[in-house]
Design an enzyme around this catalytic site. Sequence first.
Site, mmCIF file in Angstrom:
data_model
loop_
_atom_site.group_PDB
_atom_site.id
_atom_site.type_symbol
_atom_site.label_atom_id
_atom_site.label_comp_id
_atom_site.label_asym_id
_atom_site.label_seq_id
_atom_site.Cartn_x
_atom_site.Cartn_y
_atom_site.Cartn_z
ATOM 1 N N ARG A 144 0.812 -1.218 0.000
ATOM 2 C CA ARG A 144 0.000 0.000 0.000
ATOM 3 C C ARG A 144 0.842 1.263 0.000
ATOM 4 N NH1 ARG A 144 -5.084 -1.209 2.984
ATOM 5 N NH2 ARG A 144 -5.014 0.880 3.805
ATOM 6 N N ASN A 180 -5.547 5.683 11.067
ATOM 7 C CA ASN A 180 -5.597 5.900 9.611
ATOM 8 C C ASN A 180 -6.701 6.898 9.340
ATOM 9 O OD1 ASN A 180 -3.716 3.981 9.166
ATOM 10 N ND2 ASN A 180 -5.083 2.490 8.198
ATOM 11 N N GLY A 181 -6.532 7.713 8.300
ATOM 12 C CA GLY A 181 -7.586 8.653 7.934
ATOM 13 C C GLY A 181 -7.159 10.089 8.155
#
Length: 617
Positions: free
Chosen positions: A27, A112-113
Amino acid sequence: MCGIVGFTGRRQAAPVLLSGLKRLEYRGYDSAGMAVRNGDAPAEVVKSTGKLIKLEEKTDHGQTLAGSCGIGHTRWATHGEPTVVNAHPHVSGNCQGSGSGPVESDVVGVHNGIIENYVELKEKLLRHGYEFYSSTDTEVVIKLIDYYYKKYKIGPVDALTRTMVRVRGSYALEVMFKDYPQEIYVARKDSPMIIGISEGESYIASDVPALLNYCRSVYYIDNLELARVLPGEVHFFDLNGDEIPKEPTEITFSVEAAEKGGYEHFMMKEIHEQPRVIADTLHSAVQDGRIDLGISEETLKNISQIYIVACGSAYHVGVISQYVLEELTNLPVRTELASEFRYRKMNLDPDALVVVISQSGETADSLAALRQAKTKGLKTLAIVNVVGSSIAREADYVFYTKAGPEIAVATTKAYSAQLVAMYLFALKIGEVRETIEDIAKYLQELESLPGKVERLLDDKERLQWFASKLSNTNSIFYIGRGLDYAICLEGSLKLKEISYIHSEAYAAGELKHGTISLVEKGTMVISSLTQPDLYEKTVSNMVEVKSRGAALVAIASYGYYSIEDCADFVVYIPKTLPVFAASLAVIPMQLLAYYAAVARGEDVDKPRNLAKSVTVE
Ligand code: F6R
């Protein structure tokens, strides 16, 4: 995008965390870290920049970290450069928590985010005595959890629900509380998170591949839910803190399929990520109706010219931006290919702003053009996706797009994110120079773009069917006028670079000055028709080529139904303001290119002769 893993069980946690993080390497990331707890002892935090191997070396492949409960993270920088301090985990205490060793903190966590209101939350926490060491939104959210935990003395679940109500944005949060050894708490909104249970042990991950070595039976946490994870046991809660039942799902697909999120290629996965990427980029710059691109209003007021410089698809964004800026502002704009700009003997306006657009931030020609502009004393703004890249570091001002790591060589989601950044740039200039009256109308329309892109993606089967016919063609023309011409440049590049079908983009009115001699019976011509004032003119050009035997495809805004009298195949795009039409018209073009390449059996994600980042001249 960032990766999250977690483990609580009987075995040593660190090697399990490292093996999960390895599975998420595809990723993309720029730093990594872990926090592991050994019984009641405080968490030990280890972080490093660069590849995972560095974290492995720092911990002797996890062996030096004792304890069977821990969390891990790979970070793709969005707020703050890729440094050890900015790497996760972050801690709630007034200490850096960035080295190696135990950290006396009540809460330690990874995320995350994007937390959209982190600036406002940080100010509140500063007033309450919290200190900040990193430039991340994550440190803010971890300290906010700690704040509620201590203020109300209500336990982890309630501290998390209060935090979830207070933050805006997207998150997958994974935290450990000092008072709750062997337990991990997770919460999510718009960012994936799953939990697997097997033989008395529990595993957490942001993505399926990290778990597949250990278990196949997993629980998906839904939006605005949270979970308390213990060894071999998990409890789910809603925002009210009430426990909710949940059934596990059996995973049947392979690791490779899981990496691509179930899609056959990364390119298709990234095409589908575009609604989120558009929203994230928009929300990272717009707070309460105000646009902030990291460049002062004073600077934007005083410039007298804009040069946009970029390569390939980023250059196409520049060409679109030229039309958008001309429409919304009173500034002269020139878009230049970076490889040309750097050698041109141009008489540059000393009060100009040079905007360099680049996904990687490392493209050699774009970097050289930036340096050239700086040598001449011009101000520079970088619109870049990779945080901390050379172009981002060297420009006077930088705005980061929020596309996340792009793995397919042919850009899709980074292109869409760049477009949004440039719309906001044009709107901001229009606002400060008072050439736009109703900025809220434009921002409202931008908010609606992700949903409209979703609608186009929902209709992809029709394009797949058509692309199978198109894949036998040797040569295709893309035509359009004004902004539609700029859209065609990208449609044509997408098609040729991955399917190897020769194609050219032409300003529709220019065809008759030579190129029309190539049009014969069966030649495929794809037209873009999104600009109301140019619609009839382009239709005339379509009729010209049709009378010479061309097969016509039209990508047109809803409402232009008369196009069906002329075109053989029509794709309608949802209505939007004409200045934003590129964000919608490009979607069927990306899909056509993708399906044509698949139909021809080409290596879609890695087309021949191409590199993701062109760091040579
Ligand atoms: C085409 C493509 C390239 C890049 C170009 C610039 O699909 O991806 O044309 O747009 O090489 O790269 P960046 O944006 O990294 O400067």
